[in-house]
Design a protein around this motif. Structure first.
Motif, PDB file in Angstrom:
ATOM      1  N   THR A  33      44.693  40.333  43.462  1.00 60.81           N
ATOM      2  CA  THR A  33      45.091  39.383  44.496  1.00 60.81           C
ATOM      3  C   THR A  33      44.275  38.108  44.367  1.00 60.81           C
ATOM      4  O   THR A  33      43.037  38.137  44.413  1.00 60.81           O
ATOM      5  CB  THR A  33      44.886  39.971  45.902  1.00 60.81           C
ATOM      6  OG1 THR A  33      45.721  41.118  46.052  1.00 60.81           O
ATOM      7  CG2 THR A  33      45.247  38.959  46.979  1.00 60.81           C
TER       8      THR A  33
ATOM      9  N   THR B  31      40.450  37.128  51.996  1.00 67.25           N
ATOM     10  CA  THR B  31      41.532  38.080  51.825  1.00 67.25           C
ATOM     11  C   THR B  31      41.162  39.390  52.492  1.00 67.25           C
ATOM     12  O   THR B  31      39.980  39.702  52.666  1.00 67.25           O
ATOM     13  CB  THR B  31      41.844  38.314  50.328  1.00 67.25           C
ATOM     14  OG1 THR B  31      43.066  39.024  50.191  1.00 67.25           O
ATOM     15  CG2 THR B  31      40.743  39.105  49.640  1.00 67.25           C
TER      16      THR B  31
ATOM     17  N   GLU C  62      48.621  35.878  49.514  1.00 65.80           N
ATOM     18  CA  GLU C  62      48.385  37.219  49.003  1.00 65.80           C
ATOM     19  C   GLU C  62      49.127  37.439  47.685  1.00 65.80           C
ATOM     20  O   GLU C  62      49.568  38.530  47.377  1.00 65.80           O
ATOM     21  CB  GLU C  62      48.852  38.244  50.043  1.00 65.80           C
ATOM     22  CG  GLU C  62      48.088  38.188  51.344  1.00 65.80           C
ATOM     23  CD  GLU C  62      46.628  38.592  51.170  1.00 65.80           C
ATOM     24  OE1 GLU C  62      46.378  39.589  50.475  1.00 65.80           O
ATOM     25  OE2 GLU C  62      45.768  37.908  51.702  1.00 65.80           O
TER      26      GLU C  62
ATOM     27  N   VAL D  61      42.484  35.073  45.593  1.00 65.77           N
ATOM     28  CA  VAL D  61      41.876  34.697  46.869  1.00 65.77           C
ATOM     29  C   VAL D  61      41.852  33.180  47.033  1.00 65.77           C
ATOM     30  O   VAL D  61      42.241  32.647  48.065  1.00 65.77           O
ATOM     31  CB  VAL D  61      40.450  35.264  46.991  1.00 65.77           C
ATOM     32  CG1 VAL D  61      39.838  34.898  48.350  1.00 65.77           C
ATOM     33  CG2 VAL D  61      40.458  36.777  46.807  1.00 65.77           C
TER      34      VAL D  61
END
Length: 277
Positions: free
Chosen positions: A226, A198, A19, A228
């Motif tokens: 973020t 995610t 993450e 992935v």
């Protein structure tokens, strides 16, 4: 195009990069020049200078992966209003070339090809079980039935063309999205795939930015900021030639799953599409 082998990611593909949150300073390449965009600041049908509706089923009246819909070029299934593109899946009996299905939807190809760059799509996803929205690319040399470019750039077929699934969402888990890569090894011709997933909260009620950054070294996919998944872009992979973008909702099939009996319609809403190099 995404075969049953896609389900293999359940066992070995979910090797994402955690993450981690990345800023522009962390990224390998800065893509600053806007080379293609649709902000959807108009009303009616999607801009025909930018989008092609792919409507011909490639498998004797059927789409891939046991999908249940026909794709159409009707305004019922894809239209622009109030600043966004709506791709609408509808439960309705619809026949095309002698094949009758119980659902309709739309599949849009970009009339723009590119090698390397950043793709950015700001979107809300459908909330209904059984819906399978996707933002993805195919190599322009795929020569898939009904695609915009035909065999203009070659006809190696899938998976040798390469496929980049920037975002997919299953029909049974609306709190996560998937990024996945499918390709044919250029040396052995064998099928390969990798990907990750995610968590995305409120994916149906709030806009999120689904993006990809692609250069000669790697391909990275993101939701908002973020990371992935990151795939090394090595010489055995078909990711050093032109690709085009696809937006669609499938119904049912391998990643759509069971469709509830009370399903009526749902919408994949896209605020903008931007490609930078």
């Amino acid at each position: 195009m995404r075969t049953f082998i896609l389900l293999f990611f359940i066992f070995i593909g979910l090797i994402g990069q955690g993450e981690a949150v990345y800023t522009s300073q962390d990224r390998d390449t800065e893509f600053r020049t806007l080379v293609f965009a649709d902000e959807f600041e108009y009303d009616g049908r999607p801009d025909s200078q930018k989008w092609h509706h792919q409507i011909i089923p490639p498998n004797n009246g059927r789409w891939h992966n046991d999908e249940l819909q026909h794709y159409t070029d009707r305004e019922d299934n894809s239209y622009v209003s109030e600043g966004t593109l709506k791709i609408k899946a509808i439960k309705e009996q619809y026949s095309y070339n002698g094949s009758t299905k119980e659902y309709t939807s739309a599949r849009l190809n970009s009339k723009f090809i590119f090698t390397y760059g950043r793709v950015e799509v700001r979107a809300k996803l459908p909330s209904s079980a059984g819906t399978w929205p996707a933002i993805w690319t195919l190599g322009a040399n795929v020569n898939e039935t009904g695609n915009y470019y035909g065999n203009q750039y070659g006809e190696v077929g899938w998976p040798l063309s390469g496929e980049i699934d920037i975002m997919e969402q299953t029909g049974w888990d609306k709190n996560k999205t998937i990024s996945h890569f499918h390709w044919g090894d250029l040396k052995t011709k064998e099928y390969r795939n990798m990907g990750g997933e995610t968590t995305v909260r409120n994916a149906s009620n709030e806009y999120h930015i689904y993006s990809m950054e692609w250069d000669s070294v790697s391909i990275k996919t993101y939701v908002d900021d973020t990371l992935v998944f990151e795939l090394p872009n090595t010489n055995d992979k078909p990711y050093n030639h032109e690709h085009y973008l696809i937006l669609n909702i499938a119904i049912g099939g391998n990643l759509g799953g069971d469709v509830p009996a009370n399903f009526v319609e749902d919408i994949f809403e896209i605020d903008y599409v931007r490609i930078y190099q």
